[in-house]
Design an enzyme around this catalytic site. Structure first.
Site, PDB file in Angstrom:
ATOM      1  N   ASP A   1      13.907  -4.168  -4.319  1.00  0.00           N
ATOM      2  CA  ASP A   1      13.150  -5.442  -4.547  1.00  0.00           C
ATOM      3  C   ASP A   1      14.032  -6.473  -4.391  1.00  0.00           C
ATOM      4  OD1 ASP A   1      10.624  -4.210  -4.885  1.00  0.00           O
ATOM      5  OD2 ASP A   1      11.347  -4.147  -7.189  1.00  0.00           O
TER       6      ASP A   1
ATOM      7  N   ASP B   1       5.187  -4.521  -1.775  1.00  0.00           N
ATOM      8  CA  ASP B   1       4.549  -5.222  -2.892  1.00  0.00           C
ATOM      9  C   ASP B   1       3.438  -6.175  -2.560  1.00  0.00           C
ATOM     10  OD1 ASP B   1       6.100  -3.181  -4.320  1.00  0.00           O
ATOM     11  OD2 ASP B   1       7.299  -4.584  -5.072  1.00  0.00           O
TER      12      ASP B   1
END
Length: 165
Positions: free
Chosen positions: A126, A144
């Site tokens: 991330d 995402d």
């Protein structure tokens, strides 16, 4: 021949898989850049509300199950693969419904982008962090984002379907 249709008139799966592939490639390219230029925990301020960071997420959304003993890696890989199979099956039958198929394609690309991370690294990379007034939203990535946009499009598609009936 219209985009998204095969010569027989039935919907073609290829354009939708192409969208999913584009999401996967963009997701993996950006994650490769982050892994190459950032150390774990690094953070660079971009704006007053946005940072680029490097975070490893062994869990799911919002780090759900991140503290588990390792079984979650294979659970989420299996879940992602099962979701991908189901989505491809749905696209085969509903590829002519453009908004619905866009939504599924974005979700498919995002799910597989994160599955690739879990298989390669054992965690999801991330790197996007949004924050305000000292509070940071959990870090996320392109995969995402695609899943979130796809989910929003599914809701929009359903609202439009309900309105028509």
């Amino acid at each position: 021949m219209a985009w998204g249709k095969s010569s027989s008139g039935s919907s073609s799966l290829l354009p939708w898989l192409g969208i999913a592939l584009a999401v996967i490639l963009l997701d993996q390219f950006t994650k490769t850049l982050i892994l190459g230029y950032f150390q774990l925990g690094d953070s660079r301020t971009v704006t007053s509300f946005f940072n680029v960071v490097r975070v490893h997420n062994t869990g799911a959304a919002f780090s759900f199950l991140a503290g588990a003993s390792g079984w979650q890696r294979w659970f989420f890989v299996g879940l992602g693969v099962a979701a991908a199979v189901f989505i491809v099956w749905m696209l085969r039958g509903h590829g002519g419904q453009r908004l619905f198929a866009w939504a599924l394609s974005l979700i498919l690309g995002g799910a597989l982008g994160n599955v690739i991370d879990r298989l390669l690294h054992g965690y999801v990379v991330d790197f996007i962090q949004v924050h305000y007034a000292g509070r940071a939203f959990p870090s996320f990535n392109i995969a995402d984002s695609a899943i979130t946009i796809g989910a929003a499009l599914l809701i929009l598609d359903e609202l439009r379907r309900v309105r028509r009936s």
